[in-house]
Design a protein around this motif. Sequence first.
Motif, mmCIF file in Angstrom:
data_model
loop_
_atom_site.group_PDB
_atom_site.id
_atom_site.type_symbol
_atom_site.label_atom_id
_atom_site.label_comp_id
_atom_site.label_asym_id
_atom_site.label_seq_id
_atom_site.Cartn_x
_atom_site.Cartn_y
_atom_site.Cartn_z
ATOM 1 N N CYS A 44 0.846 -1.194 0.000
ATOM 2 C CA CYS A 44 0.000 0.000 0.000
ATOM 3 C C CYS A 44 0.878 1.239 0.000
ATOM 4 N N ARG A 45 0.530 2.225 -0.809
ATOM 5 C CA ARG A 45 1.243 3.496 -0.745
ATOM 6 C C ARG A 45 0.920 4.208 0.566
ATOM 7 N N ARG A 46 1.907 4.951 1.060
ATOM 8 C CA ARG A 46 1.742 5.619 2.350
ATOM 9 C C ARG A 46 0.551 6.567 2.327
ATOM 10 N N ASP A 76 3.465 -11.055 -10.193
ATOM 11 C CA ASP A 76 4.871 -11.070 -10.588
ATOM 12 C C ASP A 76 5.808 -10.563 -9.489
ATOM 13 N N LEU A 77 5.338 -9.642 -8.642
ATOM 14 C CA LEU A 77 6.166 -9.081 -7.576
ATOM 15 C C LEU A 77 5.346 -9.080 -6.287
ATOM 16 N N PRO A 78 5.190 -10.246 -5.658
ATOM 17 C CA PRO A 78 4.318 -10.321 -4.477
ATOM 18 C C PRO A 78 4.901 -9.669 -3.225
ATOM 19 N N GLY A 106 28.746 -1.163 -3.842
ATOM 20 C CA GLY A 106 28.728 0.252 -3.513
ATOM 21 C C GLY A 106 27.355 0.859 -3.370
ATOM 22 N N TYR A 107 26.315 0.089 -3.555
ATOM 23 C CA TYR A 107 24.946 0.596 -3.445
ATOM 24 C C TYR A 107 23.989 -0.579 -3.312
ATOM 25 N N GLY A 108 22.727 -0.287 -3.030
ATOM 26 C CA GLY A 108 21.700 -1.317 -2.967
ATOM 27 C C GLY A 108 20.486 -0.890 -3.759
ATOM 28 N N THR A 109 19.661 -1.839 -4.151
ATOM 29 C CA THR A 109 18.434 -1.530 -4.892
ATOM 30 C C THR A 109 17.263 -2.307 -4.311
ATOM 31 N N LEU A 110 16.081 -1.736 -4.477
ATOM 32 C CA LEU A 110 14.874 -2.312 -3.897
ATOM 33 C C LEU A 110 13.703 -2.076 -4.842
ATOM 34 N N ALA A 111 12.911 -3.092 -5.068
ATOM 35 C CA ALA A 111 11.656 -2.970 -5.804
ATOM 36 C C ALA A 111 10.529 -3.364 -4.859
ATOM 37 N N ILE A 112 9.546 -2.474 -4.690
ATOM 38 C CA ILE A 112 8.516 -2.669 -3.671
ATOM 39 C C ILE A 112 7.134 -2.599 -4.305
ATOM 40 N N PRO A 113 6.332 -3.670 -4.202
ATOM 41 C CA PRO A 113 4.962 -3.619 -4.718
ATOM 42 C C PRO A 113 4.066 -2.784 -3.816
ATOM 43 N N GLN A 114 3.108 -2.084 -4.438
ATOM 44 C CA GLN A 114 2.162 -1.259 -3.696
ATOM 45 C C GLN A 114 0.755 -1.555 -4.212
ATOM 46 N N ASP A 115 -0.191 -0.703 -3.866
ATOM 47 C CA ASP A 115 -1.571 -0.920 -4.281
ATOM 48 C C ASP A 115 -1.782 -0.472 -5.725
ATOM 49 N N ASP A 116 -2.904 -0.878 -6.307
ATOM 50 C CA ASP A 116 -3.362 -0.399 -7.616
ATOM 51 C C ASP A 116 -2.307 -0.593 -8.698
ATOM 52 N N ASN A 117 -1.626 -1.741 -8.668
ATOM 53 C CA ASN A 117 -0.614 -2.069 -9.675
ATOM 54 C C ASN A 117 0.495 -1.025 -9.762
ATOM 55 N N THR A 118 0.803 -0.392 -8.626
ATOM 56 C CA THR A 118 1.932 0.530 -8.583
ATOM 57 C C THR A 118 3.077 -0.110 -7.798
ATOM 58 N N LEU A 119 4.264 0.314 -8.129
ATOM 59 C CA LEU A 119 5.431 -0.121 -7.375
ATOM 60 C C LEU A 119 6.408 1.032 -7.324
ATOM 61 N N SER A 120 7.312 0.979 -6.370
ATOM 62 C CA SER A 120 8.400 1.934 -6.284
ATOM 63 C C SER A 120 9.712 1.186 -6.415
#
Length: 448
Positions: A97-99, A190-192, A201-215
């Motif tokens: 869910c988006r904040r 696809d991204l539960p 030197g860095y990190g990455t994150l893919a985060i599922p949210q509501d309404d088929n949105t992700l960050s």
Amino acid sequence: MGQTIVVGGGPIGIFCGIALARRGHEVLLVDRDPGPAPSGDWKRLGVMQFMHPHFFRPQVVQSLQEEMPDVWESILAAGGEARQLPGAPPGVTGLACRRWVLERTLRAAAAREPGLVTVVGHADRIVVEKGVVRGVQVDGGIVEADLVISVTGRASPLGHELRGEHEGGMCGLGYVSRMYRDRAGRLAEDLPAPSWITSFGYGTLAIPQDDNTLSVLFTAPMTDPALAGIRGNVGFQAGAQAVPNLVRWTDPDRFEPITDVLVGGGLTNTYFPQGPEPGVPPAVGLFFGGDAVCTTNPAAGRGVGLGLLGARRLLSLLDDRSIALDDASRALDAWCEEQLRPWFADHVYWDATLLQRYAGNDLDLDAQIPSDVICAAGEALPEIMPAVGLYLGMVTGPDILRTVEDDVRALLKSGWRPPYDGPTAGELADIVNRALAAADPASSLEPA
């Protein structure tokens, strides 16, 4: 009992306000943010992470389901989705869910709640006389109360003069993120759950949210200029398409960007006691919660979950009328020491060792193994996954990982290291700078 004041209208404050109103309190909720504009736009005051990625921990789901199931149903109706966490015990679900969707729903529930009144104003100071709370000064005027709960944001100094010195501070990391929408509508399949990868030197994150949105998000040391170019839309997209963990989720043929790049800084790990010293309340009838007690690097998504755990503990103490308010403060402080401080300490160590690894240093195999390394080792040691799942779901405290630490240490001494995926920070910076130069030669950055 007279009026109760809750200072802070974020998720923890609204949760406390609704829960107390349903227990018969007359509650005044004070927050400086007026809420969404008539147009629907909302730039939440003082909440840097408001539009950044969120995936809410199981404690959020459990707290809402058990304390106010009607609000939980409203969040689901607004688009929030319960998701099973990988490795966690059955039924331990997070909230995709988006904040702002969560906060809009909570604000709407607060507006409907009898006995709860929300006012827009700035809490200047907490009013205490002879060791007893008397109210809050709001925009220069005194509002009287017999019970005050401060759940202000991580940057607020409200009530600091009544408390001891805090521990911790800046974690040394920052992040940039961007939000996308899945045109195909298959994101839940696809991204539960969030996907986290540590690179060179860095990190990455893919985060599922509501309404088929992700960050999608990059995190790196605040002092490292190598990835400055990803702070703009062109550089961010080029960088994301170069990192295996993000390339699929930023494919322009499927995913449409719905925000510009957002920059997150000032990230902290901090811990505050309730009063000036252990066993001494800040004032009779005054309690602190949420970020006013504990902050952790938002990249791990623990803040709201830990805040709600603390809120529920406070509510249980206030429910017991046989406990005096000063004793309730002592009991809450002791609970925070036992239940919240370990998560603070876990993240302090995690971030410190992560910065060392980002700088190119190897792990110290004679020291405590960082939590993220133990979790990554689960792929090579499936037998440790029950402990890892309990940790990731925050079902138990971080000490659960110490039960499998020796197994991971032996694995590391055999030569195994967490898999690093993608280009190095320097290589990524070159990719980003070339993309910037192609888009606008005058705006390109010098290679790091």
